[in-house]
Enzyme design. Structure first.
Site, short mmCIF file in Angstrom:
data_model
loop_
_atom_site.label_atom_id
_atom_site.label_comp_id
_atom_site.label_asym_id
_atom_site.label_seq_id
_atom_site.Cartn_x
_atom_site.Cartn_y
_atom_site.Cartn_z
N CYS A 2 2.89 3.92 -15.33
CA CYS A 2 1.79 4.46 -16.12
C CYS A 2 1.14 3.41 -17.02
O CYS A 2 1.78 2.44 -17.43
CB CYS A 2 2.32 5.57 -17.02
SG CYS A 2 3.21 6.83 -16.14
N ARG A 27 -0.69 -1.79 -11.81
CA ARG A 27 0.65 -1.30 -12.12
C ARG A 27 1.10 -0.20 -11.16
O ARG A 27 2.29 0.08 -11.08
CB ARG A 27 0.69 -0.75 -13.56
CG ARG A 27 0.46 -1.80 -14.61
CD ARG A 27 0.30 -1.18 -15.97
NE ARG A 27 1.54 -0.61 -16.46
CZ ARG A 27 2.43 -1.28 -17.18
NH1 ARG A 27 2.21 -2.54 -17.48
NH2 ARG A 27 3.52 -0.71 -17.62
N TRP A 74 1.87 7.64 -13.15
CA TRP A 74 2.75 7.55 -11.98
C TRP A 74 3.77 8.66 -12.17
O TRP A 74 4.58 8.62 -13.09
CB TRP A 74 3.42 6.18 -11.95
CG TRP A 74 4.11 5.84 -10.68
CD1 TRP A 74 3.55 5.31 -9.55
CD2 TRP A 74 5.51 5.98 -10.40
NE1 TRP A 74 4.51 5.11 -8.59
CE2 TRP A 74 5.73 5.51 -9.08
CE3 TRP A 74 6.61 6.44 -11.13
CZ2 TRP A 74 6.97 5.50 -8.48
CZ3 TRP A 74 7.85 6.44 -10.52
CH2 TRP A 74 8.03 5.97 -9.21
N ASN A 100 3.41 6.85 -22.02
CA ASN A 100 4.23 6.15 -21.02
C ASN A 100 5.69 6.37 -21.41
O ASN A 100 6.02 6.35 -22.59
CB ASN A 100 3.97 4.64 -21.04
CG ASN A 100 2.65 4.28 -20.41
OD1 ASN A 100 1.91 5.14 -19.96
ND2 ASN A 100 2.35 2.99 -20.40
N GLY A 101 6.56 6.51 -20.40
CA GLY A 101 7.98 6.67 -20.71
C GLY A 101 8.45 8.06 -20.32
O GLY A 101 7.78 8.77 -19.57
N GLU A 480 14.62 -11.71 0.63
CA GLU A 480 13.30 -11.59 0.01
C GLU A 480 12.21 -11.46 1.08
O GLU A 480 11.26 -10.70 0.93
CB GLU A 480 13.05 -12.79 -0.92
CG GLU A 480 11.69 -12.84 -1.58
CD GLU A 480 11.33 -11.60 -2.40
OE1 GLU A 480 12.19 -10.72 -2.60
OE2 GLU A 480 10.16 -11.49 -2.79
N LYS A 484 9.54 -8.31 1.25
CA LYS A 484 8.08 -8.51 1.23
C LYS A 484 7.45 -7.77 2.40
O LYS A 484 6.45 -7.08 2.24
CB LYS A 484 7.69 -10.00 1.34
CG LYS A 484 7.80 -10.85 0.12
CD LYS A 484 6.83 -10.55 -0.98
CE LYS A 484 7.32 -9.48 -1.92
NZ LYS A 484 8.23 -9.79 -2.94
N GLU A 487 7.59 -3.84 2.00
CA GLU A 487 6.80 -3.20 0.93
C GLU A 487 5.30 -3.27 1.17
O GLU A 487 4.58 -2.36 0.77
CB GLU A 487 7.18 -3.71 -0.46
CG GLU A 487 6.89 -5.14 -0.73
CD GLU A 487 7.38 -5.58 -2.10
OE1 GLU A 487 7.46 -4.76 -3.02
OE2 GLU A 487 7.68 -6.78 -2.25
N HIS A 503 28.21 -7.94 14.24
CA HIS A 503 29.12 -6.90 13.74
C HIS A 503 28.41 -5.54 13.64
O HIS A 503 28.88 -4.65 12.94
CB HIS A 503 29.69 -7.31 12.38
CG HIS A 503 30.50 -8.57 12.47
ND1 HIS A 503 31.74 -8.61 13.05
CD2 HIS A 503 30.22 -9.85 12.11
CE1 HIS A 503 32.21 -9.86 13.02
NE2 HIS A 503 31.29 -10.62 12.45
N LYS A 602 4.04 -1.63 -10.34
CA LYS A 602 4.29 -3.01 -10.73
C LYS A 602 5.42 -3.11 -11.75
O LYS A 602 6.18 -4.06 -11.73
CB LYS A 602 3.01 -3.62 -11.31
CG LYS A 602 3.11 -5.10 -11.63
CD LYS A 602 3.24 -5.94 -10.37
CE LYS A 602 3.50 -7.40 -10.65
NZ LYS A 602 4.01 -8.10 -9.47
C1 F6R Z 1 8.87 -6.55 -5.07
C2 F6R Z 1 8.86 -6.25 -6.48
C3 F6R Z 1 9.94 -5.41 -7.05
C4 F6R Z 1 10.37 -5.97 -8.41
C5 F6R Z 1 11.38 -5.03 -9.08
C6 F6R Z 1 11.88 -5.59 -10.39
O1 F6R Z 1 7.82 -7.37 -4.71
O2 F6R Z 1 7.97 -6.65 -7.17
O3 F6R Z 1 11.03 -5.32 -6.19
O4 F6R Z 1 10.90 -7.23 -8.23
O5 F6R Z 1 10.80 -3.78 -9.29
O6 F6R Z 1 10.82 -5.77 -11.28
P1 F6R Z 1 10.92 -6.76 -12.51
O7 F6R Z 1 11.10 -8.14 -11.97
O8 F6R Z 1 9.63 -6.59 -13.24
O9 F6R Z 1 12.11 -6.33 -13.31
#
Ligand code: F6R
Length: 607
Positions: A2, A27, A74, A100-101, A480, A484, A487, A503, A602
């Protein structure tokens, strides 16, 4: 997740609010709304979907209002719908709230307020705040908000306005960021600096429990006892245009291309007179020497940065290191002593699970070190020391440049620990540092020719599943790469240490199944090649990320993406870049919005 904006001044409020909400779009959200003060009453407009839909809805609104609040939501409590979108209003519609929260005791408050005759119109936790403030309101919004927050248990960033008090907005917070700025055109509040820096480069960061009383001509700050205080001001030196695409088709590509700069900025000033130091550690050499266990706690991409760092800390400093998903860490009663170092890694610095892990570590007496991209964020504030990753604002939801900043910062930390423990000499550290600095140029080389990456991505674009494999540093890098891809392209992707394939996962292979292998020169290179061959002989389509000059790999792969030769310890920094580009290229080929993937936010501020 949010986002909050609020404005009171001389400009048309609807334009300022819509612009602020656009800046917060990155976000992730599912609905948006604004409330405007309009001649003694409030007009509220809310829409499900993008801010653009809300902008269209208010475009022809006959308004001259110069004061209002806005929100991108959100969904947590209650489905994404117009009635659950913020702002929420009190029974008589005179008090509007954006939040927010999560209000943890909302049901209890709701029941009590309903018993007093309040009527609720949404399924949200937030709506109780509007009614609670209404209940305490006796002509002074600040007093009513202050009183109401004493009843609330949970996390909140709040901006509240009242029709009876023209031009006034009150903001407060607990465990959820609120920043404010005052400029020539008035006073601004938001949950994120990017929505207020147009007003001023000097941004006030509201502390937990503090309140801000906003008027067009200034902002007054109070502590929880309503005593006036001086706000904590942070000077922001990055430009608003970090939020612009700068000629790139999307933010993700722009941010991928910023990575050489991130590496250089993160290393700048670290090596003085041949000695590596991290002054912000907040720990003496003696304290560093005593560390006998390290936990790295993080989520998602940041967790993957931790997987890479574990190998460096154990390999160089010889300190046992565990990497834990933050949401698991706090619930399994981890063993923490005063000689345990807990490293919390978070781009946003406000991830709820990572914050909870930090608090758990501190209660148990451990030292906490934060690695974050956001100045003044909760992770920075609640840690004993902090390194900022210097990635600057990251807009694309999928982390790229902040990930590289994290890996470089963790690499520095590993070297400092090894130096303190006497496991690496100053000369060895200097050599490592030089090679680390050289990765910036190597990343530039990867970015200068992406044809092989795009070709491999085009070949894989119709896949429904993919595996990413590697060993050692390559295994951590693969995790990683898989995240990527899943997502942003919505292709089901899993990463495995290459030796694990036989395995179980190998059972899924069939002709054309993409297997992306990190097969760079390393002590385990031959073993990775054997694992590739096992997959290839089952018909898998092999995409290998290999070291320039390796001709042998061509016999074992359908597509080869070369990266420059690099020390194995720093290989993830260089090899992650083609994997980011591969994921982006595949997502674009599949018609996906790479900057705003579905269902993702985000910053994840709920557990
Ligand atoms: C993937 C991504 C998420 C964040 C995760 C942690 O591209 O961005 O997996 O890495 O939500 O977020 P932070 O780093 O802000 O704690």
């Amino acid at each position: 997740m949010c986002g909050i904006v609020g404005y009171t001044g001389t400009k048309l409020a609807k334009d300022v609010l819509i612009e602020g909400l656009r800046r917060l779009e990155y976000r992730g959200y599912d609905s948006a709304g604004i409330a405007l003060q309009e001649g003694g009453s409030l007009s509220v407009t809310r829409r499900v979907g993008k801010v653009e839909g809300l902008a269209e809805a208010v475009a022809d609104l006959p308004t001259s209002s110069t004061c209002g609040i806005g929100h991108t939501r959100w969904a947590t409590h209650g489905a994404p719908s117009e009635r659950n979108a913020h702002p929420h209003v009190s029974c008589d519609g005179s008090i509007a709230v954006v939040h927010n929260g999560i209000i943890e005791n909302f049901q209890e408050l709701r029941d009590a307020l309903a018993a007093k005759g309040h009527t609720f119109r949404s399924d949200t936790d937030t709506e109780v705040v509007a009614h609670l403030v209404e209940d305490y309101y006796e002509g002074d919004l600040l007093a009513a908000v202050s009183r109401a927050t004493r009843d609330i248990i949970g996390a909140y960033g709040l901006a509240i306005t009242c029709a009876a008090e023209p031009g006034r907005i009150v903001a407060t917070r607990k465990d959820s960021p609120i920043v404010l700025a005052h400029g020539e055109a008035g006073s601004y509040v938001a949950s994120d600096i990017i929505a207020v820096i147009e007003a001023s480069r000097d941004v006030a960061v509201l502390g937990d429990g503090q309140l801000a009383d906003m008027r067009p001509d200034g902002i007054t700050y109070y502590n929880a006892d309503l005593k006036e205080i001086e706000p904590s001001i942070m000077h922001v030196d990055w430009d608003v245009d970090v939020a612009e695409k700068g000629g790139y088709p999307d933010f993700m590509l722009k941010e991928i291309h910023e990575q050489p700069r991130v590496i250089r900025d993160t290393l700048a000033g670290r090596m003085t007179n041949g000695v590596l130091s991290i002054d912000e550690l907040g720990m003496s050499l003696e304290e560093l020497r005593l560390i006998d266990r390290v936990y790295i706690v993080a989520c998602g991409t940041s967790y993957h940065a931790g997987l890479i760092a574990r190998q460096l800390i154990e390999g160089w400093a010889r300190i046992p290191t565990e990497v834990e998903v933050a949401s698991e860490f706090r619930y399994r009663n981890p063993i923490i002593t005063p000689s345990t170092l807990v490293v919390a890694v978070s781009q946003s610095g406000e991830t709820a699970d990572t914050l909870a892990a930090i608090r758990e570590a501190r209660i148990k007496g451990g030292k906490v070190f934060g690695i974050t991209n956001v100045i003044g964020s909760p992770v920075a504030r609640e840690s004993d020391g902090v390194i900022y990753t210097k990635a600057n604002k990251e807009i694309a939801v999928a982390s790229t440049k902040s990930f590289l900043g994290q890996v470089v910062s963790l690499t520095l930390l590993s070297m400092v620990l090894a130096q303190a423990k006497g496991k690496l000499t100053n000369d060895q550290v200097r050599l490592l540092f030089k090679d680390l600095a050289d990765t910036a140029e190597k990343v530039e080389l990867v970015l200068s020719d992406t044809e092989a990456i795009d070709e491999a991505a085009r070949a894989c674009k119709d896949a429904t599943d993919a595996f990413f494999i590697g060993r050692g540093m390559g295994s951590a890098t693969s995790f990683e790469g898989a995240l990527k891809l899943k997502e942003i392209s919505y292709v089901h992707a899993e990463a495995y240490p290459a030796g694990e394939m036989k395995h179980g996962p190998i059972a899924l292979l069939e002709p054309g199944f993409p297997v992306i292998a990190v097969a760079t020169q390393s002590p385990v290179y031959d073993k990775v090649v054997s694992n590739l061959q096992e997959s290839r002989s089952r018909g898998a389509m092999i995409v290998a990320v290999a070291t320039e000059g390796d001709e042998e790999i061509k016999a074992n792969a359908d597509y080869v993406i070369y990266i420059p030769k690099v020390r194995d310890a720093f290989m993830p920094i260089v090899a992650s870049v083609p994997l980011q580009l591969f994921a982006r290229s595949m997502a674009i080929a599949r018609g996906c919005d790479v900057d705003k993937p579905r269902n993702l936010a985000k910053s994840v501020t709920v557990e």
